[in-house]
Design an enzyme around this catalytic site. Structure first.
Site, PDB file in Angstrom:
ATOM      1  N   LYS A 113       3.401   4.812  15.672  1.00  0.00           N
ATOM      2  CA  LYS A 113       3.886   5.508  14.475  1.00  0.00           C
ATOM      3  C   LYS A 113       5.273   6.039  14.765  1.00  0.00           C
ATOM      4  O   LYS A 113       5.621   6.273  15.928  1.00  0.00           O
ATOM      5  CB  LYS A 113       2.954   6.677  14.133  1.00  0.00           C
ATOM      6  CG  LYS A 113       3.059   7.144  12.699  1.00  0.00           C
ATOM      7  CD  LYS A 113       2.171   6.321  11.789  1.00  0.00           C
ATOM      8  CE  LYS A 113       2.259   6.762  10.347  1.00  0.00           C
ATOM      9  NZ  LYS A 113       1.234   6.095   9.524  1.00  0.00           N
TER      10      LYS A 113
HETATM   11  P1  NAD Z   1       4.037   8.737  -0.813  1.00  0.00           P
HETATM   12  O1  NAD Z   1       5.229   9.390  -0.246  1.00  0.00           O
HETATM   13  O2  NAD Z   1       4.189   7.523  -1.638  1.00  0.00           O
HETATM   14  O3  NAD Z   1       3.203   9.813  -1.684  1.00  0.00           O
HETATM   15  C1  NAD Z   1       2.798  11.059  -1.206  1.00  0.00           C
HETATM   16  C2  NAD Z   1       2.261  11.869  -2.366  1.00  0.00           C
HETATM   17  O4  NAD Z   1       1.753  13.116  -1.876  1.00  0.00           O
HETATM   18  C3  NAD Z   1       3.300  12.210  -3.427  1.00  0.00           C
HETATM   19  O5  NAD Z   1       2.737  12.077  -4.716  1.00  0.00           O
HETATM   20  C4  NAD Z   1       3.613  13.681  -3.139  1.00  0.00           C
HETATM   21  O6  NAD Z   1       4.042  14.369  -4.276  1.00  0.00           O
HETATM   22  C5  NAD Z   1       2.256  14.159  -2.686  1.00  0.00           C
HETATM   23  N1  NAD Z   1       2.332  15.402  -1.912  1.00  0.00           N
HETATM   24  C6  NAD Z   1       3.187  15.710  -0.908  1.00  0.00           C
HETATM   25  N2  NAD Z   1       2.969  16.957  -0.473  1.00  0.00           N
HETATM   26  C7  NAD Z   1       1.952  17.435  -1.227  1.00  0.00           C
HETATM   27  C8  NAD Z   1       1.260  18.676  -1.270  1.00  0.00           C
HETATM   28  N3  NAD Z   1       1.582  19.669  -0.432  1.00  0.00           N
HETATM   29  N4  NAD Z   1       0.254  18.825  -2.171  1.00  0.00           N
HETATM   30  C9  NAD Z   1      -0.083  17.819  -3.005  1.00  0.00           C
HETATM   31  N5  NAD Z   1       0.544  16.638  -3.020  1.00  0.00           N
HETATM   32  C10 NAD Z   1       1.536  16.453  -2.139  1.00  0.00           C
HETATM   33  O7  NAD Z   1       3.047   8.488   0.426  1.00  0.00           O
HETATM   34  P2  NAD Z   1       1.887   7.420   0.540  1.00  0.00           P
HETATM   35  O8  NAD Z   1       2.457   6.181   1.136  1.00  0.00           O
HETATM   36  O9  NAD Z   1       1.130   7.356  -0.743  1.00  0.00           O
HETATM   37  O10 NAD Z   1       0.985   8.080   1.683  1.00  0.00           O
HETATM   38  C11 NAD Z   1       0.044   9.116   1.384  1.00  0.00           C
HETATM   39  C12 NAD Z   1      -0.905   9.272   2.564  1.00  0.00           C
HETATM   40  O11 NAD Z   1      -1.551   8.018   2.806  1.00  0.00           O
HETATM   41  C13 NAD Z   1      -0.269   9.660   3.904  1.00  0.00           C
HETATM   42  O12 NAD Z   1      -1.194  10.441   4.651  1.00  0.00           O
HETATM   43  C14 NAD Z   1      -0.080   8.327   4.603  1.00  0.00           C
HETATM   44  O13 NAD Z   1      -0.002   8.452   6.006  1.00  0.00           O
HETATM   45  C15 NAD Z   1      -1.346   7.626   4.160  1.00  0.00           C
HETATM   46  N6  NAD Z   1      -1.282   6.170   4.239  1.00  0.00           N
HETATM   47  C16 NAD Z   1      -0.333   5.459   3.586  1.00  0.00           C
HETATM   48  C17 NAD Z   1      -0.339   4.065   3.673  1.00  0.00           C
HETATM   49  C18 NAD Z   1       0.635   3.223   2.903  1.00  0.00           C
HETATM   50  O14 NAD Z   1       0.483   1.986   2.933  1.00  0.00           O
HETATM   51  N7  NAD Z   1       1.585   3.784   2.191  1.00  0.00           N
HETATM   52  C19 NAD Z   1      -1.284   3.428   4.466  1.00  0.00           C
HETATM   53  C20 NAD Z   1      -2.252   4.179   5.127  1.00  0.00           C
HETATM   54  C21 NAD Z   1      -2.247   5.557   4.996  1.00  0.00           C
END
Ligand code: NAD
Length: 423
Positions: A113
């Site tokens: 990561k």
């Molecule tokens: P992203 O940046 O697209 O979205 C994150 C979302 O979380 C946004 O809507 C933001 O407004 C919201 N957010 C941030 N802080 C917040 C808070 N304090 N309270 C409520 N909402 C809040 O990110 P993503 O790619 O959707 O990733 C989200 C999670 O999923 C992370 O933990 C990431 O590690 C995990 N993840 C992502 C992927 C991927 O393919 N993108 C894969 C596996 C896991």
């Protein structure tokens, strides 16, 4: 075990959560537990300084990381996060969860990561490009298509991956599409990648609903995070007849008991940058999110969100961990006692890394698959992996998380044992 001098002593830190999860699986590893310390020590942790010339001519320094937790089963795989709360501790935990995730799904990767401590929303597009390129150069010696393959995470997207691919390619003197995944389609990206994580959350939710006798039609869903993962999961649940009753992002918490129009909310977000101000729901307080009654809760924002306190308040039948590490260990115990099924992150959100694997394979063979093929393969892998973990959880009489760790750690530690120690 030897304590690491560079980790935080906070017992709620993401790395501490990872260590607690390893402790819980130890009794089920038999003689392989002799190798378990390997999971408590990241193989490599690189901290880099990124000096950036801002558009106004000033120079700012940012802290960047790339951690390779374990490479026993293959090259490192894991996203790159641009967020002001990024720390070495968090990146270490996220890299460890990637090790476990890749092994739980049985992808031929280790875990890694990366990230930069920065709020990308405060940078211009040119500044973001310069930051990404310098970061890629700084970590360039430890990444590569056979070494460690970054991908998008919070705050990064296909454009950032395109800059990373171009920078690494320029430095090695050839176009190397396989160095990152999650790229734009015409640069060797894969169809289905953007929606893959949210799709995997939906598929594991559908299988779990069947197992616990929950009808998806009219089921009430609450989602925290309306980004790449949360918005797609919400869209798919709503298309399958469920009602998304509560939705939260960093800007607002929305509630509508008849179900929020998710397609309209996606359009609103595209125009306004967040869900705040959306007319089709009532705005409630941020804290009230955890008290809203629902059938399916999907944390899809950041780690450490479900604390012991919120776990006691939750009114739901299952938790689908779209985010990485959203549940603290003591909250996990409370949810288990309360008979709330938790589909752990290492399975639930593995759709993204699975299609990243497809992308990497397609780049190597320069032969690209159709979206239907990709979705069909993804659904099958996710369903089979989840069912194998249900079976393990019944066999050992443990939670799905401990069962997923047992399956994954057996694979990782067997690889460790068979490779032996060098020298
Ligand atoms: P992203 O940046 O697209 O979205 C994150 C979302 O979380 C946004 O809507 C933001 O407004 C919201 N957010 C941030 N802080 C917040 C808070 N304090 N309270 C409520 N909402 C809040 O990110 P993503 O790619 O959707 O990733 C989200 C999670 O999923 C992370 O933990 C990431 O590690 C995990 N993840 C992502 C992927 C991927 O393919 N993108 C894969 C596996 C896991």
């Amino acid at each position: 075990m030897t304590a690491l001098s560079y980790v935080s002593e906070d017992k709620h830190s993401p790395w501490a959560t990872h260590l607690a999860q390893v402790d819980r699986v130890l009794p089920y590893l038999g003689e392989l537990s002799r190798w378990a310390d390997t999971l408590r020590h990241p193989k490599r942790a690189l901290i880099v300084d990124i000096p950036l010339e801002m558009d106004d001519g000033s120079v700012r320094h940012f802290e960047g990381y790339r951690v390779q937790h374990n490479l026993s089963r293959g090259p490192g795989k894991g996203g790159v996060r641009f967020h002001p709360d990024v720390t070495l501790d968090k990146v270490m935990a996220l890299s460890a969860w990637m090790t476990v995730k890749c092994a739980a799904i049985n992808l031929p990767f280790g875990g890694a990561k990366g990230g930069i401590r920065v709020d990308p929303r405060e940078l211009s597009k040119k500044e973001l490009e310069r930051l990404t390129r310098r970061y890629t150069s700084e970590i360039g010696s430890i990444i590569g298509p056979q070494q460690d393959i970054p991908a998008p995470d919070v705050g990064t997207n296909p454009q950032v991956m395109a800059w990373m691919m171009d920078t690494w390619s320029m430095n090695v003197g050839m176009t190397s599409t396989g160095v990152v995944t999650g790229k734009p389609i015409h640069l060797g990206g894969s169809l289905g990648r953007v929606k893959a994580t949210g799709r995997g959350v939906f598929v594991t939710g559908k299988v779990t609903a069947q197992r616990i006798g929950l009808e998806l039609e009219n089921a009430r869903v609450a989602v925290q995070g309306f980004g790449n993962v949360g918005s797609v999961a919400a869209e798919l649940f709503s298309q399958s007849g469920a009602r998304v009753v509560t939705m939260q992002d960093h800007s607002a918490t929305l509630h509508h008991s008849a179900g929020i129009d998710v397609a309209a909310l996606i359009r609103w977000q595209q125009q306004h940058g967040s869900i705040a101000g959306f007319h089709g729901a009532t705005t409630i307080s941020h804290e009230a999110f955890w008290e809203q009654s629902c059938d399916i809760l999907i944390p899809a924002a950041l780690e450490g969100q479900i604390t012991a306190e919120s776990a006691r308040k939750l009114v739901c039948r299952m938790v689908l961990e779209g985010a990485n590490g959203p549940t603290l260990p003591e909250a996990d115990d409370i949810l288990t006692q309360r008979n709330i099924t938790v589909v752990p992150d290492v399975i639930c959100n593995a759709g993204g890394v699975t299609v990243s694997y497809f992308e990497w394979v397609q780049d190597f063979s320069s032969f690209f698959w159709s979206e239907d093929e990709i979705n069909a393969r993804l659904d099958k892998i996710m369903e089979q992996a989840l069912l194998a973990i249900w079976q393990k959880s019944e066999q050992l009489a443990v939670s799905l998380r401990t069962a997923a760790y047992a399956v994954a750690c057996e694979r990782i530690l067997t690889a460790r044992k068979e490779r032996g120690l060098y020298p």
